[in-house]
Design a protein around this motif. Sequence first.
Motif, PDB file in Angstrom:
ATOM      1  N   ALA A 188      -4.459   7.853  -2.020  1.00 14.39           N
ATOM      2  CA  ALA A 188      -5.516   7.364  -2.907  1.00 14.39           C
ATOM      3  C   ALA A 188      -6.037   8.476  -3.810  1.00 14.39           C
ATOM      4  CB  ALA A 188      -6.658   6.778  -2.079  1.00 14.39           C
ATOM      5  N   ILE A 189      -6.242   9.653  -3.225  1.00 10.88           N
ATOM      6  CA  ILE A 189      -6.749  10.789  -4.006  1.00 10.88           C
ATOM      7  C   ILE A 189      -5.743  11.197  -5.084  1.00 10.88           C
ATOM      8  CG2 ILE A 189      -7.343  13.242  -3.881  1.00 10.88           C
ATOM      9  CD1 ILE A 189      -8.529  12.611  -1.077  1.00 10.88           C
ATOM     10  N   ARG A 190      -4.456  11.169  -4.731  1.00  9.18           N
ATOM     11  CA  ARG A 190      -3.423  11.503  -5.709  1.00  9.18           C
ATOM     12  C   ARG A 190      -3.381  10.471  -6.832  1.00  9.18           C
ATOM     13  NH1 ARG A 190       2.340  13.350  -3.713  1.00  9.18           N
ATOM     14  NH2 ARG A 190       2.412  13.658  -5.964  1.00  9.18           N
ATOM     15  N   MET A 191      -3.541   9.216  -6.498  1.00 13.70           N
ATOM     16  CA  MET A 191      -3.542   8.158  -7.508  1.00 13.70           C
ATOM     17  C   MET A 191      -4.752   8.307  -8.433  1.00 13.70           C
ATOM     18  SD  MET A 191      -0.825   6.221  -6.970  1.00 13.70           S
ATOM     19  CE  MET A 191      -1.005   4.504  -7.450  1.00 13.70           C
ATOM     20  N   LEU A 192      -5.903   8.600  -7.862  1.00 14.98           N
ATOM     21  CA  LEU A 192      -7.103   8.789  -8.683  1.00 14.98           C
ATOM     22  C   LEU A 192      -6.975  10.004  -9.587  1.00 14.98           C
ATOM     23  CD1 LEU A 192      -9.906   7.977  -6.069  1.00 14.98           C
ATOM     24  CD2 LEU A 192      -9.356   6.676  -8.141  1.00 14.98           C
TER      25      LEU A 192
ATOM     26  N   ILE B 221       0.831  -1.201   0.000  1.00 13.77           N
ATOM     27  CA  ILE B 221       0.000   0.000   0.000  1.00 13.77           C
ATOM     28  C   ILE B 221       0.867   1.252   0.000  1.00 13.77           C
ATOM     29  CG2 ILE B 221      -0.274   0.437   2.483  1.00 13.77           C
ATOM     30  CD1 ILE B 221      -3.210   0.175   0.050  1.00 13.77           C
ATOM     31  N   VAL B 222       2.143   1.111   0.404  1.00 17.91           N
ATOM     32  CA  VAL B 222       3.118   2.198   0.347  1.00 17.91           C
ATOM     33  C   VAL B 222       3.995   2.073  -0.896  1.00 17.91           C
ATOM     34  CG1 VAL B 222       5.103   3.263   1.498  1.00 17.91           C
ATOM     35  CG2 VAL B 222       3.197   2.395   2.858  1.00 17.91           C
ATOM     36  N   ILE B 223       4.416   0.850  -1.197  1.00 15.61           N
ATOM     37  CA  ILE B 223       5.356   0.622  -2.295  1.00 15.61           C
ATOM     38  C   ILE B 223       4.762   0.999  -3.648  1.00 15.61           C
ATOM     39  CG2 ILE B 223       6.642  -1.156  -3.548  1.00 15.61           C
ATOM     40  CD1 ILE B 223       6.940  -2.632  -0.873  1.00 15.61           C
ATOM     41  N   VAL B 224       3.512   0.627  -3.899  1.00 11.37           N
ATOM     42  CA  VAL B 224       2.904   0.871  -5.217  1.00 11.37           C
ATOM     43  C   VAL B 224       2.895   2.350  -5.594  1.00 11.37           C
ATOM     44  CG1 VAL B 224       0.782   0.746  -6.582  1.00 11.37           C
ATOM     45  CG2 VAL B 224       1.556  -1.248  -5.287  1.00 11.37           C
ATOM     46  N   PRO B 225       2.338   3.248  -4.773  1.00 13.62           N
ATOM     47  CA  PRO B 225       2.344   4.654  -5.183  1.00 13.62           C
ATOM     48  C   PRO B 225       3.743   5.247  -5.302  1.00 13.62           C
ATOM     49  CG  PRO B 225       1.497   4.413  -2.939  1.00 13.62           C
ATOM     50  CD  PRO B 225       1.581   3.047  -3.524  1.00 13.62           C
ATOM     51  N   VAL B 226       4.665   4.843  -4.420  1.00 13.64           N
ATOM     52  CA  VAL B 226       6.031   5.378  -4.493  1.00 13.64           C
ATOM     53  C   VAL B 226       6.709   4.950  -5.786  1.00 13.64           C
ATOM     54  CG1 VAL B 226       8.335   5.309  -3.480  1.00 13.64           C
ATOM     55  CG2 VAL B 226       6.348   5.602  -2.010  1.00 13.64           C
ATOM     56  N   LEU B 227       6.614   3.670  -6.132  1.00  9.91           N
ATOM     57  CA  LEU B 227       7.210   3.190  -7.379  1.00  9.91           C
ATOM     58  C   LEU B 227       6.560   3.857  -8.595  1.00  9.91           C
ATOM     59  CD1 LEU B 227       7.746  -0.655  -6.872  1.00  9.91           C
ATOM     60  CD2 LEU B 227       9.467   1.139  -6.951  1.00  9.91           C
ATOM     61  N   PHE B 228       5.250   4.044  -8.527  1.00  6.13           N
ATOM     62  CA  PHE B 228       4.547   4.697  -9.635  1.00  6.13           C
ATOM     63  C   PHE B 228       5.067   6.113  -9.832  1.00  6.13           C
ATOM     64  CE2 PHE B 228       1.047   7.463 -11.059  1.00  6.13           C
ATOM     65  CZ  PHE B 228       0.805   6.910 -12.309  1.00  6.13           C
ATOM     66  N   TRP B 229       5.210   6.862  -8.737  1.00  7.22           N
ATOM     67  CA  TRP B 229       5.682   8.250  -8.847  1.00  7.22           C
ATOM     68  C   TRP B 229       7.144   8.309  -9.267  1.00  7.22           C
ATOM     69  CZ3 TRP B 229       2.897   8.939  -3.605  1.00  7.22           C
ATOM     70  CH2 TRP B 229       1.540   9.172  -3.843  1.00  7.22           C
ATOM     71  N   ILE B 230       7.957   7.373  -8.812  1.00  6.97           N
ATOM     72  CA  ILE B 230       9.354   7.336  -9.230  1.00  6.97           C
ATOM     73  C   ILE B 230       9.453   7.089 -10.733  1.00  6.97           C
ATOM     74  CG2 ILE B 230      11.458   5.932  -9.154  1.00  6.97           C
ATOM     75  CD1 ILE B 230      11.053   5.636  -6.155  1.00  6.97           C
TER      76      ILE B 230
END
Length: 276
Positions: free
Chosen positions: A268-272, A38-47
Amino acid sequence: MTLDGYSTTLLIQLVIGLLATGVVAGILAGLLGVGGGIVIVPVLFWIMTSLHFDAEVAMPIAVATSLATIIPTSISSTRAHRKRGSVDFELLKLWGPAVAVGALIGGLLSHVIDGEGLLFIFGFIALAVSINMAIPKTLVISDHLPKSSWVNRTIAAVIGVFSSLMGIGGGTLSVPTLSAFSFPIHRAVGTAAAIGLLIAIPGVLGFIWSGLGAEGRPPLSLGYVSVPAAVVIFPVTFLCAPIGAKLAHSLNQRYLKLAFAVFLAITAIRMLSSAF
């Protein structure tokens, strides 16, 4: 697309960022049973998007790589919880096969669900999880698990599918589900660590198959799994998961969950917003 042209300083900063992500993810996996993904996915996506990889590739890479890192985290966390007697092996026998099949299906579905679809799935479910964590009183459906073994397997399969598509361990969805059936929280967290392994392995296999030959992947990728990112995060999550498991038995869970719920809602809001 390669990493050629990026400065050494930037790459060092990215490695440090991945190491820090591994520390936080490992501790959270043992502490809250939410799964480090739940932490790794958004961080890797933004990287990856900061390195100008297309979001259509960045999201499945983030999800698949997160699942790969969950394997050692789950092993380490399960061992720590088992020592404290908080892993329910009877539940694992009941839920395990269905969770694994569901996770494999989720990984294979990445072949037909695009990056935007994965963003929506992650964002909406993460937002729902954050709301659930912030609610003072846990939703209770029943004072026991369903009597029917097939109902149990259906629940487990659904958890497997969506956990795989989100790149998360079993805790994020299985802990609140088990709590809703009045399952003891410490046993739910401990058992969820083992469920995470049953999600990660078949999920990774599905994402590897789905990503074979996909265009625009970063160098040294195995299907949709970024091997370099996984190698950086692997040892850190493995070492930090027992720390979280130990803290889980001594810290005030309510305040921790509130703080994480706020973080998760913002994420979640940032991902959406990235999907729109």
